[in-house]
Write a protein that holds these residues in place. Structure first.
Motif, mmCIF file in Angstrom:
data_model
loop_
_atom_site.group_PDB
_atom_site.id
_atom_site.type_symbol
_atom_site.label_atom_id
_atom_site.label_comp_id
_atom_site.label_asym_id
_atom_site.label_seq_id
_atom_site.Cartn_x
_atom_site.Cartn_y
_atom_site.Cartn_z
ATOM 1 N N PRO A 1 -15.053 13.826 -22.097
ATOM 2 C CA PRO A 1 -15.168 12.908 -23.228
ATOM 3 C C PRO A 1 -16.317 11.915 -23.069
ATOM 4 O O PRO A 1 -16.623 11.172 -23.983
ATOM 5 N N CYS B 1 -20.463 17.509 -22.619
ATOM 6 C CA CYS B 1 -19.874 16.172 -22.680
ATOM 7 C C CYS B 1 -20.304 15.449 -23.947
ATOM 8 O O CYS B 1 -21.361 15.712 -24.514
ATOM 9 N N TYR C 1 -13.311 12.414 -31.654
ATOM 10 C CA TYR C 1 -13.821 13.515 -30.833
ATOM 11 C C TYR C 1 -13.727 14.869 -31.542
ATOM 12 O O TYR C 1 -14.026 15.888 -30.935
ATOM 13 N N SER D 1 -10.783 15.231 -25.647
ATOM 14 C CA SER D 1 -12.099 15.859 -25.495
ATOM 15 C C SER D 1 -12.106 17.266 -26.101
ATOM 16 O O SER D 1 -13.160 17.801 -26.435
#
Length: 191
Positions: free
Chosen positions: A3, A34, A102, A130
């Motif tokens: 994340p 990422c 996200y 994530s």
């Protein structure tokens, strides 16, 4: 799948991810995908490539800090106007704000393609949010997925909601805590 960018080593999660990756890279080839919050994080790519064979950055949705919201009427108006679409999604969705921040089509495409490619022995994800983008695809993945949780996010957010003094924000946060807990449990039970 992270994340956050593991560098710089300014946050506990970044230090954890970086150290785990350094150890794993001694015996395994690792790729990193990422989320980043700022283009300035791109400057860490060459340092990251000392540990990861391939590095992919994905821009995370931005949300102004809620403290900014409370500082003045003009800041409140700016906060609401800049975050209107995202906050509207949260209000009319069963997904928590954390997951919607996200939720990325780019990350979904990356994970789905990684799975289809059969290139990876394991997908390692730090935190459920994530990989929020693959909630609907989670049970269809063929590549084993290891989900690591550093925190119980619903418990952390519950403490924040409890300390909130502004009633509408407190109510919003309390509802969001329920959504986070439900999403955590969904991911934990699906893997």
């Amino acid at each position: 799948i992270s994340p956050l960018c593991p560098l710089p080593l300014e946050k506990g999660g970044a230090v954890r991810i970086w150290n785990i990756a350094k150890l794993l890279s001694q015996k395994h080839d690792l790729d990193l995908v990422c989320f980043i919050r700022d283009e300035r994080e791109l400057k860490y790519e060459s340092e990251l490539k000392k540990v990861f064979k391939k590095v992919t950055f994905i821009k995370r949705k931005k949300l102004l800090n809620a403290q900014y919201l409370l500082s003045s009427l003009s800041h409140t108006i700016e906060f609401l106007s800049q975050n209107f679409k995202l906050l509207g999604q949260v209000l009319f969705s069963d997904r928590p704000l954390l997951s919607l921040l996200y939720d990325s089509s780019e990350m979904r495409e990356f994970i789905v393609n990684a799975d289809k490619s059969k290139k990876y022995d394991l997908l390692y994800a730090e935190t459920f949010y994530s990989i929020a983008c693959i909630k609907e695809d989670l049970r269809n993945l063929e590549t084993p997925l290891l989900l690591i949780e550093q925190n119980i996010e619903s418990a952390m957010y519950k403490r924040l909601a409890t300390s909130q003094k502004v009633l509408p924000i407190k109510m919003f946060m309390e509802k969001d805590v329920e959504k986070i807990k439900a999403e955590e449990e969904y991911f934990w039970n699906s893997i």
